[in-house]
Design an enzyme around this catalytic site. Structure first.
Site, PDB file in Angstrom:
ATOM      1  N   HIS A  25      34.047 -11.881  77.254  1.00 40.52           N
ATOM      2  CA  HIS A  25      35.368 -12.099  76.653  1.00 40.52           C
ATOM      3  C   HIS A  25      36.389 -11.502  77.621  1.00 40.52           C
ATOM      4  O   HIS A  25      36.848 -10.376  77.454  1.00 40.52           O
ATOM      5  CB  HIS A  25      35.447 -11.413  75.283  1.00 40.52           C
ATOM      6  CG  HIS A  25      34.457 -11.946  74.304  1.00 40.52           C
ATOM      7  ND1 HIS A  25      34.738 -12.982  73.444  1.00 40.52           N
ATOM      8  CD2 HIS A  25      33.170 -11.596  74.063  1.00 40.52           C
ATOM      9  CE1 HIS A  25      33.673 -13.247  72.710  1.00 40.52           C
ATOM     10  NE2 HIS A  25      32.716 -12.424  73.060  1.00 40.52           N
ATOM     11  N   GLU A  85      35.178   0.630  82.652  1.00 45.60           N
ATOM     12  CA  GLU A  85      33.849   1.136  82.297  1.00 45.60           C
ATOM     13  C   GLU A  85      33.468   2.328  83.161  1.00 45.60           C
ATOM     14  O   GLU A  85      33.892   2.434  84.318  1.00 45.60           O
ATOM     15  CB  GLU A  85      32.814   0.023  82.468  1.00 45.60           C
ATOM     16  CG  GLU A  85      31.414   0.409  81.995  1.00 45.60           C
ATOM     17  CD  GLU A  85      30.381  -0.692  82.248  1.00 45.60           C
ATOM     18  OE1 GLU A  85      29.175  -0.401  82.079  1.00 45.60           O
ATOM     19  OE2 GLU A  85      30.770  -1.819  82.627  1.00 45.60           O
ATOM     20  N   ARG A 120      31.173 -12.998  67.856  1.00 40.27           N
ATOM     21  CA  ARG A 120      30.140 -11.959  67.888  1.00 40.27           C
ATOM     22  C   ARG A 120      29.691 -11.487  66.507  1.00 40.27           C
ATOM     23  O   ARG A 120      28.777 -10.662  66.411  1.00 40.27           O
ATOM     24  CB  ARG A 120      30.643 -10.764  68.704  1.00 40.27           C
ATOM     25  CG  ARG A 120      30.887 -11.100  70.175  1.00 40.27           C
ATOM     26  CD  ARG A 120      29.710 -11.816  70.802  1.00 40.27           C
ATOM     27  NE  ARG A 120      29.890 -12.043  72.230  1.00 40.27           N
ATOM     28  CZ  ARG A 120      29.031 -12.683  72.993  1.00 40.27           C
ATOM     29  NH1 ARG A 120      27.930 -13.190  72.482  1.00 40.27           N
ATOM     30  NH2 ARG A 120      29.271 -12.847  74.290  1.00 40.27           N
TER      31      ARG A 120
END
Length: 239
Positions: free
Chosen positions: A92, A100, A204
């Site tokens: 997405h 991250e 999801r």
């Protein structure tokens, strides 16, 4: 360094995974103001069940797929999840932003995802092709699953041992990390507007999505309900 006091909601086994709200930006009022830019009337107020106010416009926007105003609000969250879940999440890409934890700069903690016996049995019935097994696979049994989980524990331990050995003998962190399995937990921050988050939920939370990311989607759903209750109610009515 000042640590943020985030309210971490546990996800997956032993609470190693989590979802935490970093900040909400914008508001449901901002959605209305954006929609009324063309008429210059602004936000006029919420009403009651007997005499609804701008709830009517919010519902009109949602039900008629006037989605641009829903980009005027959103969430930034922190997530700790197995690397394979984060990889799915990164699909997405628009309109999300990600940062991250990088094993190039800091050693990754030895925290790994260990599915339960019950989780391993999901998909072995062949009802969901995406969660299915390879062609001509054996019929999965509790005995074989228990053995696989025991071997998984040993594999995680061996991978961590090799990772730490590489770090100690002076391998660059960016190279020592090649042994890290996709079951290792990583952390990221994800930010996106409300339109994007609702699209994420639609995909999801679907029954054919992988079970693990559905567990994270459940917590994102709860955050949206908490921060944008009127929009969440409209989403829930039409999903």
């Amino acid at each position: 360094m000042i640590e943020e006091n985030l309210d971490k909601v546990p996800v997956l086994n032993h609470g190693d995974g989590y979802v935490a709200l970093v900040e909400r930006w914008g508001s449901e009022e901002a959605i209305i103001r954006a929609a009324r830019m063309s008429t210059d009337k602004g936000f006029q107020g919420w009403g009651t069940s007997e005499a609804p106010g701008d709830e009517k416009l919010l519902a009109f926007l949602w039900n008629n797929q006037h989605s641009t105003p829903f980009e005027m609000a959103g969430l930034t969250i922190e997530v700790q999840a197995p690397i394979f879940v984060i990889r799915e999440w990164h699909r997405h890409r628009v309109p999300f932003g990600y940062n991250e934890l990088s094993a190039r700069y800091t050693p990754m903690p030895d925290v790994n995802y260990r599915p339960t016996l019950e989780r391993c049995m999901i998909g072995s019935d062949g009802k969901n092709k995406q969660a299915g097994t390879i062609k001509d696979a054996q019929v999965l049994t509790a005995k074989e699953t228990t053995q696989w989980l025991r071997m998984l524990d040993e594999y995680y331990a061996q991978a961590e041992s090799l990772y730490q050995y590489g770090l100690q003998v002076g391998l660059p962190k960016e190279l020592a990390r090649v042994v890290i399995p996709v079951g290792r937990y990583s952390r990221m921050r994800a930010t996106g507007n409300l339109r994007g988050w609702l699209s994420f939920l639609k995909l999801r939370s679907a029954p054919n999505a992988q079970w693990e990311i559905r567990e994270y989607a459940r917590q994102v759903d709860a955050l949206i309900k908490q921060e944008f209750p009127r929009v969440h109610a409209l989403y829930s009515e039409t999903k």
